[in-house]
Design a protein around this motif. Structure first.
Motif, PDB file in Angstrom:
ATOM      1  N   LEU A 447       0.373  -1.625   0.114  1.00  0.00           N
ATOM      2  CA  LEU A 447       0.146   0.047  -0.269  1.00  0.00           C
ATOM      3  C   LEU A 447       0.554   1.378  -0.192  1.00  0.00           C
ATOM      4  N   ILE A 448       2.187   1.377   1.210  1.00  0.00           N
ATOM      5  CA  ILE A 448       2.721   2.508   0.994  1.00  0.00           C
ATOM      6  C   ILE A 448       3.229   3.162  -0.851  1.00  0.00           C
ATOM      7  N   PRO A 449       3.585   2.002  -0.800  1.00  0.00           N
ATOM      8  CA  PRO A 449       4.681   2.536  -2.445  1.00  0.00           C
ATOM      9  C   PRO A 449       3.036   3.032  -3.453  1.00  0.00           C
ATOM     10  N   GLU A 450       2.079   2.366  -3.539  1.00  0.00           N
ATOM     11  CA  GLU A 450       1.343   3.035  -4.250  1.00  0.00           C
ATOM     12  C   GLU A 450       0.266   4.118  -3.750  1.00  0.00           C
ATOM     13  N   LEU A 451       0.655   4.788  -2.571  1.00  0.00           N
ATOM     14  CA  LEU A 451       0.510   5.939  -2.319  1.00  0.00           C
ATOM     15  C   LEU A 451       1.229   6.549  -2.261  1.00  0.00           C
ATOM     16  N   ALA A 462       6.259   3.248   8.469  1.00  0.00           N
ATOM     17  CA  ALA A 462       5.474   1.792   8.719  1.00  0.00           C
ATOM     18  C   ALA A 462       5.887   1.950  10.592  1.00  0.00           C
ATOM     19  N   GLY A 463       5.410   2.531  11.226  1.00  0.00           N
ATOM     20  CA  GLY A 463       6.134   1.718  12.556  1.00  0.00           C
ATOM     21  C   GLY A 463       7.300   1.095  12.960  1.00  0.00           C
ATOM     22  N   TYR A 464       6.914   0.016  13.128  1.00  0.00           N
ATOM     23  CA  TYR A 464       8.186  -1.162  13.647  1.00  0.00           C
ATOM     24  C   TYR A 464       8.667  -1.614  12.472  1.00  0.00           C
ATOM     25  N   MET A 470      10.455  -3.971   4.852  1.00  0.00           N
ATOM     26  CA  MET A 470      10.213  -3.602   3.264  1.00  0.00           C
ATOM     27  C   MET A 470      10.774  -2.408   2.154  1.00  0.00           C
ATOM     28  N   SER A 471      10.406  -2.475   1.103  1.00  0.00           N
ATOM     29  CA  SER A 471      11.295  -1.828   0.571  1.00  0.00           C
ATOM     30  C   SER A 471      11.105  -0.507   0.420  1.00  0.00           C
ATOM     31  N   GLY A 472      12.746   0.465   0.529  1.00  0.00           N
ATOM     32  CA  GLY A 472      11.477   1.920   0.899  1.00  0.00           C
ATOM     33  C   GLY A 472      11.461   2.956   1.866  1.00  0.00           C
ATOM     34  N   ASP A 473      12.282   2.138   2.568  1.00  0.00           N
ATOM     35  CA  ASP A 473      11.436   2.347   4.197  1.00  0.00           C
ATOM     36  C   ASP A 473      13.237   4.067   4.503  1.00  0.00           C
ATOM     37  N   ASP A 474      11.928   4.723   4.568  1.00  0.00           N
ATOM     38  CA  ASP A 474      12.144   6.147   4.417  1.00  0.00           C
ATOM     39  C   ASP A 474      12.917   6.839   5.978  1.00  0.00           C
TER      40      ASP A 474
END
Length: 747
Positions: A447-451, A462-464, A470-474
């Motif tokens: 979902l986050i990559p789509e948003l 994305a919390g913990y 996950m990819s793209g962990d800012d």
């Protein structure tokens, strides 16, 4: 009450006639509604109460049944933990019924009407003149209901809204369980309005700034209210749009563009347009300059709808382990607001909708603390809170109420997507926070990559979840709590005041390649009467004993949080620090930093010391506390104390000034004083070696520093308690907290 109703009707008529020439006409339904509750899902025979909208059901007059079960005031705190049945209730779940009667002018009969409920929790059903217009499980995003076919123009209409208890919220809803909440108060908690347009209307607007590229991307959802009458009717309509960009205050026209888009009938379509802007004025905490995007839709040659949305030109991004705002490295300093928990507060009343009070909490107090950011924690806030942050310059980490697992993927996608569409024009929101202290594979990896494609201008948390999940962990959100019972406080006491202390969680944040925003720490909460919260009784017993006064506990809390704040701010790997928590439920598992009645916002000593340890630039003492920390060696009389100061500078310029070093005995008398010149590099941390000879008199001492920048008279403090010489019991000087150190005159 009849007089109040007449005033509301007159305001409604005025608001309608005032925009007679505008393509969109809006009637606010905010105000006093008829209200009552039922145990079964059938409307009440009579409405025996009144209630304000927006608000929650606890504001009904007379009070709702079982009111006192929602607002418990325990005699003392309990070492609570979280071992309770979260699904069971100690009250009877009820349906809350809101009724408003309103006359709709016959002049509006050729227009289409949409009822908007900006936020309502937990299950909302809408009736207009007895016609059922649907159920809605969204709790934190707007509900839009086409009501034209149910209206009677030129006559009185009944708007009836049923709001169910959270007990009836279905499993698929993207809500959550907050294990620090006892009760979930239902109600309509944001604005309600009816808007009238022609057949093509703007449903959502998303103004996305790209400061470096000198453009704004304006996206809109377009609702085509045309329906099919016969098979030969067109399947879509050609819509002409005009987008104008203004300076919000001056109304100076900056740019404009126009185009055409085809929208299927009886559906919602989208448009997206890039608009160049010459020399855009950047938005930021120190200069919150706003623009406005005006969108006009034309169906043929006729204006069908027009809306405006404020926005700010700013870039917020992560580079390496740091945040950058408008191309400048920016350290986030601030706190948390847990509004959904505050709703349970016995003193909450209608304060969350009192704009003057909210401005004090959200803007005035934070600015006094040198804070530039807030985490809206475990649940978002009414829309006008974001407007205030936009107007006065406050950065938000905006967090959905998603702690324990709850919700189905398709519904999470629906509600999170509308969340971005609904709130995404606010420049104050720089971080979307999807999850608190948890992990969700679907949200993190799908979902986050789509948003991010919908809104590429912000960072997601994305919390913990970390980069290996996950990819793209800012960014990550480490919660560096120390001293709590489960850490074994009787075995390995926390070396309070040691700025180089590195437990496992600090080692992990230093090793991570993502930005580290420490948005929770402390674990020394007090209720506003000075009682330890449900989670912190063991801490106070361990460090202070069980026979302490309110003033002693408040002083300990202020000192502990000052030392922990200095500890985290000293670490180069930390990109921001948000103390937990500025506003929450009194008598809860945690606590905030006010005393007395919350409406008065009387600050505790903690907020005074936050003014110093959160200062953009200051110099901290790197010495382990010897008053509260256990098993610390005692200094010999006349020995040399050697240690480092830690210079902390969040500004992007070199800072110079003087540092005064003092040692005060237990009576507050200075027995040593020195003054040195210091230079602090821009946006960095630096150690400054120092040593001096301790007194030859046994006592408890306060080591105090005062840093004064060149050109300023303000003294920024740091302090540590030390013991010199051996004696049975030590006394220490307690620095007084100045009266009225907070004022509410922020411009």
């Amino acid at each position: 009450m009849k007089t109040l109703r007449l005033i509301i009707i007159l305001i409604t008529l005025i608001s309608t006639s005032a925009f007679a020439d505008a393509p969109r006409k809006t009637i606010s339904l905010n105000g006093i509604w008829d209200f009552d509750q039922t145990v079964m899902a059938f409307r009440p025979a009579n409405f025996t109460r009144k209630i304000p909208v927006p608000g929650l059901v606890h504001l009904a007059i007379p009070k709702i049944e079982e009111y006192n079960k929602f607002f418990k005031q325990p005699d003392k705190s309990i070492d609570g933990g979280w071992e309770r049945q979260l699904i069971l209730t100690d009250y009877t779940p009820r349906y809350s019924w809101y009724r408003k009667k309103i006359t709709i002018s016959d002049d509006l009969k050729d227009l289409d009407a949409v009822l908007t409920i900006k936020k309502s929790q937990y299950v909302t059903q809408v009736f207009v003149n007895g016609i059922d217009l649907g159920n809605y499980i969204e709790c934190y995003t707007p509900i839009d209901v086409a009501i034209t076919r149910a209206l009677k123009f030129g006559k009185e209409n009944e708007i009836l809204i049923k709001v169910a208890d959270r007990f009836w919220l279905p499993s698929q809803a993207a809500g959550s369980i907050d294990k620090e909440k006892e009760h979930y108060i239902p109600g309509i908690w944001d604005d309600v309005l009816i808007s009238f347009t022609n057949k093509i209307r703007v449903n959502r607007v998303l103004a996305l700034p790209f400061l470096k590229e000198k453009k704004v991307t304006v996206k809109a959802k377009i609702w085509n209210l045309n329906r099919f009458s016969v098979p030969a009717d067109p399947k879509m309509d050609k819509v002409n749009y005009l987008v104008k960009i203004y300076e919000k205050k001056s109304r100076k026209l900056i740019a404009e563009t126009k185009g055409v888009v085809n929208i299927l009938r009886d559906q919602i379509g989208e448009l997206s347009v890039d608009i160049p802007m010459d020399n855009p004025h950047a938005w930021g905490p120190d200069d919150p300059f706003l623009y406005s995007a005006e969108i006009t839709l034309l169906n043929g040659n006729k204006e069908s709808d027009q809306v405006e949305r404020a926005f700010g030109m700013r870039d917020f991004e992560r580079r390496g382990k740091s945040f950058y705002l408008n191309d400048e490295k920016t350290y986030l300093r601030g706190s948390n607001i847990t509004l959904q928990r505050f709703f349970e507060d016995p003193e909450a009343s209608n304060l969350a909708w009192d704009k003057e009070w909210v401005k004090k909490v959200l803007i005035d107090i934070p600015k006094q603390m040198d804070w530039n950011s807030m985490r809206i924690c475990v649940g978002i806030v009414p829309d006008f809170w974001y407007d205030l942050a936009d107007e006065y310059g406050m950065l938000f980490q905006n967090e959905w109420l998603y702690w324990q697992m709850h919700g189905w993927d398709d519904q999470i996608k629906k509600e999170y997507t509308d969340w971005v569409w609904s709130d995404g024009s606010h420049p104050s929101i720089v971080i979307w926070d999807a999850i608190n202290e948890n992990r969700n594979q679907y949200i993190g990896t799908a979902l986050i990559p789509e948003l991010k494609l919908l809104d590429p201008t912000r960072i997601w948390d994305a919390g913990y979840m970390t980069a290996d999940q996950m990819s793209g962990d800012d960014m990550d959100e480490p919660h560096t709590y120390q001293g709590r019972k489960k850490d074994g406080i009787n075995k390995t006491p926390y070396p309070l005041g040691n700025l180089k202390f590195k437990p496992e969680i600090v080692k992990e944040l230093e090793e991570s390649t993502s930005a580290q925003l420490v948005n929770e720490y402390g674990w020394v909460w007090l209720w506003r009467d000075g009682t330890p919260s449900k989670l912190t009784t063991p801490i106070y017993d361990f460090y202070m004993g069980d026979k302490t006064t309110v003033d002693e506990r408040r002083s300990f809390q202020a000192y502990w949080l000052q030392c922990e704040t200095e500890w985290m701010r000293s670490n180069k790997s930390v990109a921001g620090l948000l103390a937990f928590c500025l506003l929450t439920n009194n008598y809860g598992y945690t606590g905030d930093w006010f005393t007395g009645h919350i409406k008065d916002l009387n600050p505790s000593p903690t907020l005074y010391w936050f003014k110093h340890c959160f200062a953009e630039t200051n110099i901290f003492i790197n010495v382990t506390d010897e008053r509260f920390a256990k098993d610390q060696p005692i200094h010999n009389l006349g020995e040399v104390l050697s240690f480092n100061f830690r210079g902390v500078n969040d500004a992007n310029q070199i800072k110079k000034g003087s540092l005064t070093v003092k040692l005060l005995n237990s009576k507050g008398v200075s027995v040593y004083s020195d003054k040195i010149a210091v230079t602090l590099p821009a946006a960095d941390r630096v150690d400054i070696p120092y040593s001096f000879i301790l007194p030859k008199v046994t006592d408890g001492y306060l080591l105090l520093t005062e840093f004064t920048e060149e050109g300023s008279r303000e003294k920024k403090l740091s302090r540590r308690y030390i013991k010199v010489g051996k004696q049975y019991q030590y006394k220490f000087f307690e620095m007084p907290v100045p009266a009225n150190f907070i004022n509410y005159a922020t411009k």
